[in-house]
Design a protein around this motif. Structure first.
Motif, PDB file in Angstrom:
ATOM      1  N   UNK A  40       0.829  -1.228   0.000  1.00  9.74           N
ATOM      2  CA  UNK A  40       0.000   0.000   0.000  1.00  9.74           C
ATOM      3  C   UNK A  40       0.855   1.267   0.000  1.00  9.74           C
ATOM      4  N   UNK A  41       2.111   1.144   0.406  1.00 11.40           N
ATOM      5  CA  UNK A  41       2.993   2.304   0.304  1.00 11.40           C
ATOM      6  C   UNK A  41       3.490   2.505  -1.134  1.00 11.40           C
ATOM      7  N   UNK A  90      -7.254   0.175   6.453  1.00 12.78           N
ATOM      8  CA  UNK A  90      -6.670   1.251   7.264  1.00 12.78           C
ATOM      9  C   UNK A  90      -5.994   2.286   6.361  1.00 12.78           C
ATOM     10  N   UNK A  91      -5.178   1.814   5.415  1.00 19.99           N
ATOM     11  CA  UNK A  91      -4.481   2.754   4.532  1.00 19.99           C
ATOM     12  C   UNK A  91      -5.468   3.490   3.627  1.00 19.99           C
ATOM     13  N   UNK A  95      -4.850  11.631   5.680  1.00 21.79           N
ATOM     14  CA  UNK A  95      -3.891  11.396   6.762  1.00 21.79           C
ATOM     15  C   UNK A  95      -2.725  10.578   6.191  1.00 21.79           C
ATOM     16  N   UNK A  96      -1.475  10.940   6.493  1.00 20.56           N
ATOM     17  CA  UNK A  96      -0.343  10.180   5.949  1.00 20.56           C
ATOM     18  C   UNK A  96      -0.215   8.806   6.609  1.00 20.56           C
ATOM     19  N   UNK A  97      -0.173   7.783   5.788  1.00 18.35           N
ATOM     20  CA  UNK A  97       0.018   6.420   6.306  1.00 18.35           C
ATOM     21  C   UNK A  97       1.522   6.140   6.333  1.00 18.35           C
ATOM     22  N   UNK A 109       5.310   4.026  14.259  1.00 15.19           N
ATOM     23  CA  UNK A 109       4.171   3.935  15.171  1.00 15.19           C
ATOM     24  C   UNK A 109       2.883   3.584  14.445  1.00 15.19           C
ATOM     25  N   UNK A 110       2.668   4.212  13.291  1.00 19.11           N
ATOM     26  CA  UNK A 110       1.471   3.930  12.478  1.00 19.11           C
ATOM     27  C   UNK A 110       1.483   2.489  12.001  1.00 19.11           C
ATOM     28  N   UNK A 111       2.645   2.037  11.538  1.00 17.59           N
ATOM     29  CA  UNK A 111       2.752   0.673  11.027  1.00 17.59           C
ATOM     30  C   UNK A 111       2.535  -0.367  12.127  1.00 17.59           C
ATOM     31  N   UNK A 112       3.151  -0.129  13.290  1.00 13.21           N
ATOM     32  CA  UNK A 112       3.002  -1.080  14.403  1.00 13.21           C
ATOM     33  C   UNK A 112       1.548  -1.171  14.850  1.00 13.21           C
TER      34      UNK A 112
END
Length: 418
Positions: free
Chosen positions: A101-102, A312-313, A321-323, A327-330
């Motif tokens: 997704x990135x 979520x992404x 909102x930036x994915x 912290x976001x990934x965890x």
């Protein structure tokens, strides 16, 4: 050569017929469109048959497997290693999807106009855990909506039968016989599967097919290929770990009826009887398959972990909102594994996980219908990954418990019997 072709046809005949009926149903759905819904009752009959039999099947298979165990250490090993495999594969699936997704943001350029949703009430995590593991009355156990409590009760019942020693032997033998009876019922029901699944898929494509070409197309373009790539590459690796090249051949030789049934029914629970039959052909020991598969149908969700990261992404993109960030990934990985565990094994069960995502991230109530729509569209391949992941997980648990050469032993024992 002709004999080899005949043997191949005899072995793959049912998957070919099943897949052909799905394709035919899809074509009928595309041609008839909304009118194809008239065929849905034929599909519902098949689903109802499978759902009706799955509760007693889960009870007798788990209870008989546990009650037949003299060595309680083996039971502990099976459950411990099963949980390890479930968590590790779920983490791998989540990390893979974060990378994807990135590279291909699923919400890029998406514009969705949906009416305001009703207010989503905050979830009580403690109450949710209690509700997921227990029921308030015995009759509630006899429901496919409460599979985890049923599984826990079945393990407890089988354990108590084993603990009373010789007096429980007759009960254990009776449970084993009942298990064979229900599996025979499943094999008879499967004769109707090509008609039932063909009709069900015709209605599904006819009713919802156009939505796949709508505003969610980009998310689907990201998710569907990843599921099939994961199926072939990740499950190749897992089955290779389980039994080398022979493990890979055995897995892919037997898994397609499971994959096709799960893809069409969108239900881990409805596919469970087919999965039990497939793992028996693979040589997975009875106690392992009878414990890992029913629990996996509600608590092992690689496909749901993949879809949770996608959702979520997607929501991050919708609300600008930036994915990004560790912290976001965890947090996304934790939520994806958690939402995978709380999913039920029935179609639409992902709504609980979707509500969990909306509330834990603090998205507004309007987010719920958006994420629920994504959940429905990704459900078929997600369920396929969930269910076929249970199949390879049972092989991996067997390899950990019985050693590297377990598959050669099974082949040798089979050749001796023949």
């Amino acid at each position: 050569m002709d004999k080899k072709k005949t043997n191949l046809w005899n072995y793959y005949r049912f998957p070919i017929i099943l897949l052909s009926s799905i394709i035919l149903g899809s074509v009928i759905g595309l041609i008839l469109k909304e009118k194809a819904v008239v065929l849905k009752p034929f599909g519902d009959i098949f689903l109802n048959l499978m759902f009706t039999i799955v509760v007693p099947l889960v009870f007798v298979t788990i209870a008989s497997a546990v009650s037949s165990m003299v060595d309680m250490k083996r039971l502990g090993k099976i459950i411990g290693n099963m949980l390890l495999v479930f968590i590790v594969t779920g983490l791998i699936a989540s990390i893979i999807m974060i990378v994807v997704v990135n590279i291909f943001p699923p919400a890029q350029g998406v514009r969705i106009d949906l009416p305001q949703a009703e207010e989503v009430k905050p979830l009580s995590t403690g109450d949710q855990i209690v509700a997921a593991l227990t029921v308030t009355d015995f009759p509630l156990l006899i429901s496919r909506k409460n599979m985890l409590p049923l599984i826990i009760f079945s393990i407890f019942f089988g354990l108590c039968v084993s603990l009373i020693g010789e007096k429980g032997q007759k009960i254990s033998e009776g449970l084993n016989l009942l298990s064979e009876v229900f599996l025979k019922m499943v094999s008879i029901i499967m004769y109707y599967a090509p008609i039932g699944l063909g009709a069900y898929f015709a209605a599904l494509i006819g009713d919802f097919g156009p939505e796949l070409l709508g505003s969610y197309a980009r998310a689907m373009v990201v998710y569907y290929p990843i599921c099939f790539i994961y199926f072939f590459i990740a499950f190749f690796s897992y089955s290779y770990f389980a039994g080398g090249i022979e493990g890979v051949k055995t897995y892919f030789k037997n898994v397609f009826p499971v994959a096709i049934t799960s893809l069409a029914t969108q239900s881990s629970i409805a596919t469970l009887p087919v999965n039990l039959d497939a793992t028996e052909k693979m040589g997975v020991p009875k106690d392992v398959r009878d414990i890992v598969l029913p629990i996996g149908a509600t608590a092992h969700m690689d496909g749901s972990c993949l879809s949770a990261i996608l959702k979520i992404s997607f929501m991050f993109g919708i609300f600008n909102m930036p994915f990004k960030g560790i912290g976001t990934y965890v947090s996304a990985i934790i939520i994806s594994v958690l939402s995978g565990v709380v999913m039920s094994g029935v179609p639409g069960g992902g709504l609980i996980g979707e509500m969990l995502i909306v509330n834990l991230y603090g998205f507004p109530a309007e987010a719920f219908p958006i994420i629920a729509t994504i959940g429905y569209l990704v459900d078929p391949p997600a369920t396929m990954i969930n269910v076929t992941g249970d199949t390879v997980a049972s092989m991996m648990v067997t390899r950990i418990i019985e050693g590297k050469g377990w598959m050669k032993k099974k082949i040798y024992q089979k050749s001796k019997v023949e």
